[in-house]
Design a protein around this motif. Sequence first.
Motif, short mmCIF file in Angstrom:
data_model
loop_
_atom_site.label_atom_id
_atom_site.label_comp_id
_atom_site.label_asym_id
_atom_site.label_seq_id
_atom_site.Cartn_x
_atom_site.Cartn_y
_atom_site.Cartn_z
N SER A 43 0.78 -1.29 -0.08
CA SER A 43 -0.33 0.03 0.04
C SER A 43 0.79 1.22 -0.03
O SER A 43 0.25 2.34 -0.26
CB SER A 43 -0.88 0.00 1.31
OG SER A 43 -0.22 0.16 2.36
N LYS A 46 0.44 3.46 -3.01
CA LYS A 46 -0.85 4.08 -3.33
C LYS A 46 -0.47 5.46 -3.74
O LYS A 46 0.15 6.33 -3.32
CB LYS A 46 -1.77 3.97 -2.07
CG LYS A 46 -2.40 2.83 -1.93
CD LYS A 46 -3.42 3.02 -0.54
CE LYS A 46 -4.16 1.67 -0.55
NZ LYS A 46 -5.12 2.05 0.73
N TYR A 50 -7.18 6.87 -6.08
CA TYR A 50 -8.44 5.85 -5.96
C TYR A 50 -8.61 5.73 -4.65
O TYR A 50 -7.97 6.06 -3.61
CB TYR A 50 -7.75 4.44 -6.36
CG TYR A 50 -7.14 4.22 -7.65
CD1 TYR A 50 -7.76 4.52 -8.88
CD2 TYR A 50 -5.63 4.30 -7.85
CE1 TYR A 50 -7.12 4.48 -10.15
CE2 TYR A 50 -5.02 4.37 -8.70
CZ TYR A 50 -5.81 4.40 -9.91
OH TYR A 50 -5.15 4.28 -11.42
N ASN A 51 -9.88 5.25 -4.30
CA ASN A 51 -10.64 5.35 -2.90
C ASN A 51 -10.40 3.84 -2.28
O ASN A 51 -9.87 3.03 -2.99
CB ASN A 51 -12.18 5.66 -2.80
CG ASN A 51 -12.92 4.74 -3.70
OD1 ASN A 51 -12.51 3.59 -4.22
ND2 ASN A 51 -13.95 5.24 -4.11
N HIS A 52 -10.73 3.84 -1.17
CA HIS A 52 -10.52 2.59 -0.37
C HIS A 52 -11.14 1.10 -1.20
O HIS A 52 -10.74 -0.16 -1.23
CB HIS A 52 -10.79 2.58 1.27
CG HIS A 52 -10.82 1.20 1.61
ND1 HIS A 52 -9.65 0.71 2.15
CD2 HIS A 52 -11.90 0.23 1.99
CE1 HIS A 52 -9.93 -0.33 2.65
NE2 HIS A 52 -11.56 -0.74 2.72
N GLN A 53 -12.39 1.56 -1.59
CA GLN A 53 -13.05 0.52 -2.28
C GLN A 53 -12.45 0.02 -3.51
O GLN A 53 -12.56 -1.18 -3.74
CB GLN A 53 -14.55 1.05 -2.80
CG GLN A 53 -15.58 0.14 -3.19
CD GLN A 53 -15.86 -1.01 -1.93
OE1 GLN A 53 -16.07 -0.91 -0.83
NE2 GLN A 53 -15.86 -2.28 -2.40
N TYR A 54 -11.82 0.94 -4.21
CA TYR A 54 -11.20 0.57 -5.52
C TYR A 54 -10.14 -0.62 -5.12
O TYR A 54 -9.88 -1.69 -5.78
CB TYR A 54 -10.36 1.62 -6.15
CG TYR A 54 -9.67 1.13 -7.21
CD1 TYR A 54 -10.13 1.20 -8.60
CD2 TYR A 54 -8.28 1.05 -7.04
CE1 TYR A 54 -9.43 0.77 -9.54
CE2 TYR A 54 -7.38 0.80 -8.21
CZ TYR A 54 -8.00 0.61 -9.61
OH TYR A 54 -7.06 0.31 -10.42
N TYR A 55 -9.29 -0.37 -4.21
CA TYR A 55 -8.26 -1.29 -3.76
C TYR A 55 -8.81 -2.58 -3.13
O TYR A 55 -8.40 -3.68 -3.38
CB TYR A 55 -7.32 -0.73 -2.91
CG TYR A 55 -6.26 0.51 -3.40
CD1 TYR A 55 -5.28 0.06 -4.32
CD2 TYR A 55 -6.60 1.56 -3.15
CE1 TYR A 55 -4.55 1.05 -4.77
CE2 TYR A 55 -5.91 2.79 -3.73
CZ TYR A 55 -4.78 2.19 -4.61
OH TYR A 55 -3.92 3.33 -5.15
N LYS A 56 -9.80 -2.47 -2.44
CA LYS A 56 -10.65 -3.50 -1.95
C LYS A 56 -11.08 -4.39 -3.15
O LYS A 56 -10.83 -5.83 -3.22
CB LYS A 56 -11.96 -3.42 -1.23
CG LYS A 56 -12.26 -4.49 -0.29
CD LYS A 56 -13.62 -3.80 0.46
CE LYS A 56 -14.33 -5.08 1.21
NZ LYS A 56 -15.60 -4.55 2.11
N TRP A 59 -8.08 -6.36 -4.97
CA TRP A 59 -7.62 -7.50 -4.14
C TRP A 59 -8.60 -8.56 -3.95
O TRP A 59 -7.96 -9.60 -4.32
CB TRP A 59 -7.38 -6.79 -2.74
CG TRP A 59 -6.59 -7.92 -1.84
CD1 TRP A 59 -7.00 -8.64 -0.71
CD2 TRP A 59 -5.26 -8.12 -2.07
NE1 TRP A 59 -5.90 -9.44 -0.28
CE2 TRP A 59 -4.81 -9.21 -1.17
CE3 TRP A 59 -4.22 -7.77 -2.88
CZ2 TRP A 59 -3.47 -9.61 -0.86
CZ3 TRP A 59 -3.01 -8.33 -2.81
CH2 TRP A 59 -2.64 -9.15 -1.82
#
Length: 277
Positions: A43, A46, A50-56, A59
């Motif tokens: 991370s 980063k 991008y927001n947290h949801q994008y990375y979630k 993954w």
Amino acid sequence: MAFMKSARASFIADEAGMFVEINQAFRKLLGYNNNELVNEPISILKSGKYNHQYYKDLWTKLLAQEHCSFEIYNRCKDGTILLFQEDIIRIKHHGKTFYIVTLEDITTRRDLENRQQYLATHDPLTGLANRVLLLDRFSQAVFHTKRKNKKIAIFVCDLNAFKKLNDTYGHNFGDKVLKNVAKNLKNSVRQSDTVARYGGDEFVMIIEQLDSQDEIKRMVESINKNSTIKIEDKGREFTVNMAIGYACYPGDGSEFKQLIEIADAKMYENKQKYYTA
């Protein structure tokens, strides 16, 4: 050794998202020293785009596939943000899951592609839409108009005595006039409307999502009010006027060419009034 000496920037990450190993090409590309990122979370790359949801979601995608490719912005050690093409392979080793990630910096290539696409649809001098984009915007405007039962106004604007100004004061001054006119026209309409340089000193505007003839008249008055602009150059002030004509969809016609011809004829009438005044 093959991984470490590879010319392609690569790293190995574990299932917890931690760096396990980084090759020399990766360190060089992103500016890190030997073993600087080992046991650190990936991370750290980063970009903030991008927001947290994008990375979630990303993954989750990685966990479900053995191989995937995507484009993503990452941050280098010095803070520079680059666009990468990443290829990720999931492997199993001694019962544990790892990911081998290879990266290619495609920032310059993508910038060039975007620039070429921009020049294909925009006038390089003023930054306005060109004829290609104008026709596309008209098609979109008609589609939206039919769905919502709205009206469209097509304006044709032509500078008065521009050739004389251009010949008298030079092309650099002429370019300055065109840029100022373009800016003024953009400020005269809504952000959702389209302003295009149709050719030379002629501009076309598509004003869409109009409800009534009264609204069209108000738009005509607003544009006419801004049809005279003042330009300063080398301590001198010049006044530039525009002749304007317009046509309405669907009242005056349904085809772009037909509407342009009607608006152009009205513009020419106004231009004649300017020269005979």
